[in-house]
Design a protein around this motif. Structure first.
Motif, mmCIF file in Angstrom:
data_model
loop_
_atom_site.group_PDB
_atom_site.id
_atom_site.type_symbol
_atom_site.label_atom_id
_atom_site.label_comp_id
_atom_site.label_asym_id
_atom_site.label_seq_id
_atom_site.Cartn_x
_atom_site.Cartn_y
_atom_site.Cartn_z
ATOM 1 N N ILE A 1 0.852 -1.192 0.000
ATOM 2 C CA ILE A 1 0.000 0.000 0.000
ATOM 3 C C ILE A 1 0.884 1.237 0.000
ATOM 4 C CG2 ILE A 1 -1.833 1.232 1.227
ATOM 5 C CD1 ILE A 1 -2.536 -1.539 2.518
ATOM 6 N N LEU A 2 0.754 2.038 -1.047
ATOM 7 C CA LEU A 2 1.547 3.259 -1.211
ATOM 8 C C LEU A 2 0.736 4.462 -0.762
ATOM 9 C CD1 LEU A 2 4.106 4.710 -2.357
ATOM 10 C CD2 LEU A 2 2.898 4.806 -4.554
ATOM 11 N N LEU A 3 1.263 5.208 0.194
ATOM 12 C CA LEU A 3 0.623 6.436 0.677
ATOM 13 C C LEU A 3 1.351 7.613 0.053
ATOM 14 C CD1 LEU A 3 0.235 5.582 4.491
ATOM 15 C CD2 LEU A 3 -1.074 4.747 2.529
ATOM 16 N N VAL A 4 0.643 8.418 -0.731
ATOM 17 C CA VAL A 4 1.321 9.470 -1.489
ATOM 18 C C VAL A 4 0.440 10.699 -1.626
ATOM 19 C CG1 VAL A 4 0.619 8.280 -3.620
ATOM 20 C CG2 VAL A 4 2.398 10.020 -3.725
ATOM 21 N N ASP A 5 0.941 11.842 -1.186
ATOM 22 C CA ASP A 5 0.184 13.067 -1.405
ATOM 23 C C ASP A 5 0.321 13.473 -2.872
ATOM 24 O OD1 ASP A 5 2.252 15.398 -1.693
ATOM 25 O OD2 ASP A 5 2.951 14.295 0.064
ATOM 26 N N SER A 6 -0.636 14.215 -3.371
ATOM 27 C CA SER A 6 -0.754 14.482 -4.815
ATOM 28 C C SER A 6 0.428 15.249 -5.395
ATOM 29 C CB SER A 6 -2.051 15.233 -5.101
ATOM 30 O OG SER A 6 -2.142 16.403 -4.303
ATOM 31 N N SER A 7 1.195 15.930 -4.551
ATOM 32 C CA SER A 7 2.345 16.690 -5.061
ATOM 33 C C SER A 7 3.450 15.788 -5.593
ATOM 34 C CB SER A 7 2.916 17.595 -3.956
ATOM 35 O OG SER A 7 3.534 16.815 -2.942
ATOM 36 N N LYS A 8 3.414 14.493 -5.232
ATOM 37 C CA LYS A 8 4.476 13.571 -5.648
ATOM 38 C C LYS A 8 4.227 12.957 -7.023
ATOM 39 C CE LYS A 8 6.065 14.247 -1.527
ATOM 40 N NZ LYS A 8 5.865 13.285 -0.447
ATOM 41 N N PHE A 9 3.007 13.085 -7.554
ATOM 42 C CA PHE A 9 2.696 12.501 -8.855
ATOM 43 C C PHE A 9 3.471 13.212 -9.966
ATOM 44 C CE2 PHE A 9 -1.605 11.277 -6.948
ATOM 45 C CZ PHE A 9 -1.191 9.977 -6.691
#
Length: 252
Positions: free
Chosen positions: A202-210
């Motif tokens: 499960i990858l937790l990623v805020d949208s700024s990292k896309f």
């Protein structure tokens, strides 16, 4: 000794001395000159070193990586929403791995179960979880990155190989169609092993990292099962997620 372990030793030596010779690798790892050269070729392919005649140097790389404390307060509202949703996926008696990401720390803060086992190399996660009854904590021992608050090295990777878990929760500094990346290769080697030991990643990623690239790729998209984020990425990246049947969950 496996090549991955030798590479960790070489990188640690380079971190302390900034350069290394083939002869020093031979003595450090107890290997032949041919093996030492193959290790340097591998490191050069990863972009981790600059090869020189008879050895290698650390590359001069300008990287503005905030400290762990500073990163805690970046996009904290979105991180908390992501962490809360991620925590809801953890069930009683789950055995899980948590990496060192600040978004994963938000998951640890919201964790509410009667019993579970958590393996981590983050001293922050261990500290937070120590206040939660019913959580059995296994803190992986190794060398401490004081600024980023994580433990790393061959001993951490070796310990991880003994655990088989239900879920691994990881963060990142960038996600592209080419994979998932972090800023520190020593952390990345550990995260590779974390992924290998889990039934579900499960990858937790805020949208700024896309769409952002990082220094070290630790996972292909094909290795990710679930992505939890606060906002969907652009169509190109979303198509890549769909291609690998990644379940994208939006945290509100």
């Amino acid at each position: 000794m496996y090549q991955e372990e030798r590479i960790q030793m070489i990188l640690k030596y380079l971190g302390e001395h900034k350069k290394i010779s083939v002869e020093e690798i031979c003595n450090l790892c107890n290997v032949s000159r041919d093996t030492a050269r193959r290790d340097l070729v591998k490191l050069e392919e990863k972009g981790s070193i600059l090869r020189t005649r008879g050895g290698a140097l650390l590359p001069t790389i300008t990287r503005e990586i905030k400290s762990y404390k500073d990163r805690l307060y970046t996009d904290s509202k979105e991180k908390k929403a992501i962490g809360k949703l991620a925590a809801s996926l953890i069930k009683n008696d789950d055995k899980i791995i948590m990496d060192t990401a600040t978004t994963v720390q938000a998951c640890a803060e919201f964790l509410q179960v009667d019993s579970c086992t958590v393996i981590t190399n983050s001293i922050n996660q261990a500290d937070i979880l120590s206040n939660k009854p019913g959580v059995d904590i296994h803190l992986l021992g190794g060398q401490l990155n004081q600024e980023q608050r994580f433990l790393y090295g061959p001993s951490v990777i070796s310990m991880l190989s003994n655990y088989c878990v239900d879920k691994t929760f990881v963060g990142c500094c960038g996600v592209t169609e080419k994979g998932v990346m972090v800023a520190f290769q020593e952390d990345g080697f550990v995260m590779k092993k974390m992924i290998e030991q889990a039934d579900q990643v499960i990858l937790l990623v805020d949208s700024s990292k896309f769409g952002k690239k990082g220094f070290f790729k630790f996972a292909d998209l094909s290795q990710i099962d679930i992505i939890i984020t606060g906002q969907l990425p652009n169509k190109t990246l979303m198509d890549a997620f769909n291609k690998y049947e990644i379940n994208v969950m939006l945290a509100k």
